[in-house]
Design an enzyme around this catalytic site. Structure first.
Site, PDB file in Angstrom:
ATOM      1  N   TYR A 242      44.293  52.503  47.939  1.00  0.00           N
ATOM      2  CA  TYR A 242      43.898  54.058  48.366  1.00  0.00           C
ATOM      3  C   TYR A 242      44.150  54.415  49.607  1.00  0.00           C
ATOM      4  CZ  TYR A 242      40.722  53.595  44.305  1.00  0.00           C
ATOM      5  OH  TYR A 242      40.008  53.825  43.019  1.00  0.00           O
TER       6      TYR A 242
ATOM      7  N   LYS B 114      44.297  40.361  40.092  1.00  0.00           N
ATOM      8  CA  LYS B 114      45.308  40.245  38.882  1.00  0.00           C
ATOM      9  C   LYS B 114      46.438  39.455  39.429  1.00  0.00           C
ATOM     10  CE  LYS B 114      45.675  42.805  35.497  1.00  0.00           C
ATOM     11  NZ  LYS B 114      45.499  42.422  34.152  1.00  0.00           N
TER      12      LYS B 114
ATOM     13  N   ASP C 119      40.753  42.255  34.588  1.00  0.00           N
ATOM     14  CA  ASP C 119      40.438  42.680  33.408  1.00  0.00           C
ATOM     15  C   ASP C 119      39.642  41.881  32.235  1.00  0.00           C
ATOM     16  OD1 ASP C 119      42.641  40.788  33.558  1.00  0.00           O
ATOM     17  OD2 ASP C 119      43.609  41.807  31.742  1.00  0.00           O
TER      18      ASP C 119
ATOM     19  N   ASP D 160      36.051  49.653  42.635  1.00  0.00           N
ATOM     20  CA  ASP D 160      35.633  50.983  42.275  1.00  0.00           C
ATOM     21  C   ASP D 160      35.236  51.084  41.008  1.00  0.00           C
ATOM     22  OD1 ASP D 160      35.299  53.556  42.334  1.00  0.00           O
ATOM     23  OD2 ASP D 160      37.296  54.202  42.759  1.00  0.00           O
TER      24      ASP D 160
ATOM     25  N   ASP E  86      31.177  50.485  39.429  1.00  0.00           N
ATOM     26  CA  ASP E  86      30.504  51.788  38.591  1.00  0.00           C
ATOM     27  C   ASP E  86      30.090  50.992  37.038  1.00  0.00           C
ATOM     28  OD1 ASP E  86      30.900  53.466  40.254  1.00  0.00           O
ATOM     29  OD2 ASP E  86      31.829  54.914  38.918  1.00  0.00           O
TER      30      ASP E  86
END
Ligand code: NAD
Length: 368
Positions: A142, A192, A225, A249, A253
């Site tokens: 970001y 990852k 993942d 993020d 959530d």
């Protein structure tokens, strides 16, 4: 010794309504436990814009840097939707996070037994769930450069850059290990590393910090993942999860929703230790200003109350008092006290924001 200090920034919409219930609880600690906080209040978001033409006045920013922690309600609302980007209510919150350098975002996902039916997952998967996601908040994709939309040949290309320095990874890893030591001593780091160099470095640095400084904490690594799958399959296998800004993020959530209503979810954003050894800190509910119910006494104050419980634990070393407050919330829910967001279509009459706060204070009294 000076009393511990709190700056309350209640903000917009339901922010002041839910914060009023936290103020009752702060008053209870003063009256019944002899724990006195020096509380000051100021404006953030749309209300600050209305008064000062900016969503966060410089004086408020300076105060936030001086206190032991900031408690924030919520910012925003339709009245401010068409303001210029630079003065939108959310810019006030972003400025606080940036200038306080709050790099470690803690998002607990805790499922109270009385609300286990609210989850979209089976009751046995979520009942008793109590995990924390530690998300790196000030770096990663970001913020990395280069970024932008460029033209290459005769087409456009959108670019963002995932970039992490060793020290950025190390400090959020420490924050997760410290958290684990206060809980069940277990950290799972997610990245990852199979496809991203930043993930390889992430894994190496987390392992190094562990081996050198926190060998007593159990550490595992998981691809993000696979971690998302495991969170849905059997979330109770985790205690503390540490991950980068982007994966955090998404994962936080998803984890939050395991537990039901938005009105229940607290958060903390922590930075480096100050001179007194306490981390720079901002505590706030995950929800926004809920303009659809603002001013009607319908908001659930529990997310804000549990954010204050996090402040007791992480800013003031009052872990026992934090547990007392969390157990008071649990008791009230077990007794069937519900704001409207916690009710199914078939159940009875919801209580008001203020009545929920009163019930929590009564449960605190009962704990003595
Ligand atoms: P929201 O979280 O305000 O509301 C989403 C839904 O959840 C609404 O139906 C609302 O009534 C309900 N809800 C939220 N909190 C609740 C509570 N405590 N009790 C009962 N019900 C609750 O999100 P939104 O509607 O997308 O955004 C509204 C405004 O809030 C926007 O201006 C947005 O930018 C802002 N916002 C601010 C923050 C923040 O201050 N950190 C976070 C998210 C959104």
């Amino acid at each position: 010794m000076a009393n511990p200090s709190i700056l309350i920034l209640a903000g917009d919409g339901i922010g002041p309504e839910v914060m009023a219930e936290v103020k009752k609880i702060i008053g209870w600690y003063d009256a019944k436990r002899g724990i006195t906080f020096d509380v000051s209040e100021d404006l953030v978001g749309g209300c600050a814009y209305d008064k000062h033409g900016t969503p966060l006045h410089d004086d408020t920013m300076a105060k936030a840097q001086e206190v032991d922690c900031v408690l924030l309600g919520a910012v925003g609302g339709p009245k401010y939707d068409n303001l210029d980007f630079s003065v939108k209510p959310e810019r006030g919150l972003l400025r606080l996070r940036k200038e306080m350098d709050l790099y470690s975002n803690l998002r607990p996902a805790q499922c109270f037994d009385a609300l286990a039916d609210f989850s979209s997952l089976k009751k046995e998967v979520v009942a008793g769930l109590d995990i924390v996601i530690v998300r790196e908040l000030t770096s990663g994709v970001y913020f990395g450069e280069p970024r932008g939309i460029f033209t290459e040949g005769n087409e456009r290309v959108g670019i963002n850059t995932q970039r992490y320095t060793e020290s950025e990874i190390a400090r959020v890893a420490r924050s997760a290990f410290e958290m684990a030591r206060r809980r069940n001593n277990k950290v799972c780091s997610m990245e990852k590393a199979n496809v991203m160099e930043s993930g390889i470095l992430w894994r190496q640095v987390v392992q190094e910090i562990h081996d050198k400084e926190y060998p007593d904490v159990e550490l595992s690594h998981m691809y993000a993942d696979a971690g998302a799958m495991q969170l849905c399959r059997w979330p109770k296998q985790f205690d503390v999860i540490v991950t980068d800004n982007l994966f955090g993020d998404l994962l936080s959530d998803a984890a939050a929703m395991l537990t039901g209503s938005l009105g229940m979810l607290p958060s903390a954003s922590l930075g480096a230790p100050m001179a007194n050894g306490r981390p720079k800190a901002l505590y706030e509910p995950v929800h926004g200003s809920a303009p659809d119910i603002a001013g009607q006494g319908k908001a659930n104050p529990i997310a804000c109350v549990l954010s204050f419980a996090m402040a007791l634990r992480y800013s003031f070393d009052l872990g026992d008092e934090a547990t007392r407050l969390e157990q008071a919330v649990e008791k009230v829910l077990a007794e069937g006290v519900r704001t409207a967001d916690l009710m199914g279509p078939e159940s009875g009459t919801p209580v008001s924001t203020s009545a929920m706060g009163d019930a929590i204070v009564a449960a605190l009294d009962a704990s003595l």
